[in-house]
Motif scaffolding. Structure first.
Motif, PDB file in Angstrom:
ATOM      1  N   LYS A 106      20.568  60.429  28.686  1.00 48.06           N
ATOM      2  CA  LYS A 106      20.952  61.938  28.564  1.00 48.06           C
ATOM      3  C   LYS A 106      22.541  62.132  28.292  1.00 48.06           C
ATOM      4  CE  LYS A 106      17.306  63.956  31.152  1.00 48.06           C
ATOM      5  NZ  LYS A 106      16.104  63.018  31.130  1.00 48.06           N
ATOM      6  N   ASN A 107      23.052  61.117  28.651  1.00 47.19           N
ATOM      7  CA  ASN A 107      24.794  60.979  28.938  1.00 47.19           C
ATOM      8  C   ASN A 107      25.262  60.015  27.726  1.00 47.19           C
ATOM      9  OD1 ASN A 107      23.729  61.816  31.845  1.00 47.19           O
ATOM     10  ND2 ASN A 107      25.096  63.317  30.854  1.00 47.19           N
ATOM     11  N   ASP A 130      17.518  56.772  32.565  1.00 48.13           N
ATOM     12  CA  ASP A 130      17.531  58.425  32.282  1.00 48.13           C
ATOM     13  C   ASP A 130      19.125  58.862  31.855  1.00 48.13           C
ATOM     14  OD1 ASP A 130      14.874  58.235  32.175  1.00 48.13           O
ATOM     15  OD2 ASP A 130      14.608  59.079  34.346  1.00 48.13           O
ATOM     16  N   THR A 156      17.883  63.342  36.870  1.00 47.95           N
ATOM     17  CA  THR A 156      18.981  63.805  36.090  1.00 47.95           C
ATOM     18  C   THR A 156      18.913  65.335  35.413  1.00 47.95           C
ATOM     19  OG1 THR A 156      17.535  62.971  34.282  1.00 47.95           O
ATOM     20  CG2 THR A 156      18.848  61.339  35.130  1.00 47.95           C
ATOM     21  N   THR A 157      18.158  65.837  35.596  1.00 50.08           N
ATOM     22  CA  THR A 157      17.923  67.605  35.312  1.00 50.08           C
ATOM     23  C   THR A 157      17.752  68.211  36.455  1.00 50.08           C
ATOM     24  OG1 THR A 157      15.488  67.328  35.178  1.00 50.08           O
ATOM     25  CG2 THR A 157      16.878  66.847  33.015  1.00 50.08           C
TER      26      THR A 157
END
Length: 375
Positions: A277-278, A273, A195-196
């Protein structure tokens, strides 16, 4: 008026650091006086961007240097960074120094920017905060050379196995290891994105070198079996050359075990994840991750197989979005493991069988590695 260059020459000799190995082994906090764009292209772990000049200021000074020479460029820099701007930057530097009194600072070559920063800190506080001799360029050269040197003296042992067998989980249990996928922030396949973002090539190489420095006194180091790249970052040639010829330990797992591990990694935990994050867009981003990852292997699958897999995936995504049920991914993941990745693995492993020294389950491999003093 005394120019910055003249002022630097009139200052007492301030401390410079040349023991780079100690810096990295001890995770010494550093602050980077280069412009933000330079920092983004490559930096080091435990390093913070506290520039002397902004990107725009650096651009103006650089243009002046090309057109009018160094003296005029230094004068322009002095004009751009004065008054409140200068005070704000010194305040940030002193805040860093208060938090990290045993740190150091650097610029690109250990030249004027770090000298000026060091001087202004001394003038404002009386603190002789050390700078790195040779700056970023010297640190970077040191890490490249250390990677070559250390890889020449350690003995790697490589852990291989089918996709989803738990190599990363096993590596996590070892102390004497280099986790290339962890450093690359990628799982090493078409579905390997997280995710990063991945680090830049330079940052990956720097982080790898620092890990090697910290492990250099170990006789044996465990590595996961990798190709020449992990995602979009390239593994240094000296690491590739050494790990491609040494002993290979194969981790074995049943299809059911691999399916469980892969479902956890690529579906359940990954979706969590994305959501963390979103928020509202998390499930949509998770769906896009799967659709784009499958598209990457479309040519290898062939049109008919790809379309069949895409139908399975769309059904799985619909079930997940509507009911939060991940079971629709089971046939997708199993087909990827058994139908797509296993044939490629079987082909590649046949070329390496002369290097295989042990095969077994996770517990058996851990026991074998412990006997060889890889803890």
């Amino acid at each position: 008026m005394m120019t910055i260059k003249q002022s630097c020459k009139s200052m007492p000799e301030l401390t410079q650091i040349t023991d780079f190995g100690r810096l990295f082994a001890n995770d010494t906090p550093l602050f980077d006086t280069r412009a933000p764009t330079e920092f983004a292209q490559g930096a080091f772990l435990h390093t913070y961007s506290l520039p002397l000049m902004s990107d725009k200021e650096r651009e103006l000074v650089g243009t002046c240097y090309k057109n009018k020479g160094q003296d005029e460029a230094i004068l322009l820099g002095h004009e751009l960074v004065q008054g409140d701007i200068k005070a704000q930057r010194i305040r940030k530097w002193l805040e860093f120094i208060e938090k990290y009194p045993n740190g150091a600072l650097y610029c690109f070559r250990g030249g004027l920017r770090s000298q000026i920063t060091q001087q202004w800190i001394f003038e404002a506080s009386g603190i002789d905060y050390p700078r790195i001799k040779g700056g970023y360029k010297a640190l970077r050269r040191f890490l490249i050379d250390e990677t070559d040197r250390i890889m020449g003296q350690v003995t790697p042992i490589v852990i291989g196995g089918q996709t989803g067998c738990g190599k990363t989980l096993l590596l996590d249990k070892l102390k004497n290891k280099i986790d290339l996928e962890g450093l690359a922030n990628h799982r090493g396949s078409a579905f390997g994105n997280t995710t990063t973002p991945q680090p830049t090539q330079i940052n990956f190489e720097n982080a790898l070198a620092i890990q090697l420095i910290k492990q250099q006194n170990q006789t044996l180091l465990a590595f996961e079996d990798e190709g020449s790249n992990v995602g979009r970052v390239h593994i240094p040639q000296c690491v590739q050359a050494k790990t491609s010829t040494v002993e290979l330990v194969l981790l074995e797992a049943t299809v059911e075990e691999r399916l469980k591990i892969s479902m956890d990694a690529y579906v359940i935990n990954l979706c969590a994840d994305f959501i963390a994050k979103n928020n509202e867009k998390g499930v949509d981003n998770f769906a896009n991750y799967w659709l784009k990852s499958l598209e990457k292997i479309q040519k290898r699958l062939g049109l008919e197989r790809y379309q069949s897999m895409l139908n399975l995936l769309n059904n799985a995504l619909s079930l997940y979005k509507e009911q939060g049920d991940s079971t629709g991914f089971h046939p997708v993941v199993e087909e990827l493991l058994v139908g797509y990745y296993d044939p490629m693995y079987n082909y590649q492993i046949q070329k390496k069988m002369d290097r295989v020294v042990f095969k077994g389950s996770s517990d058996e491999v851990l026991s074998y590695l412990n006997d060889k003093s890889i803890y």
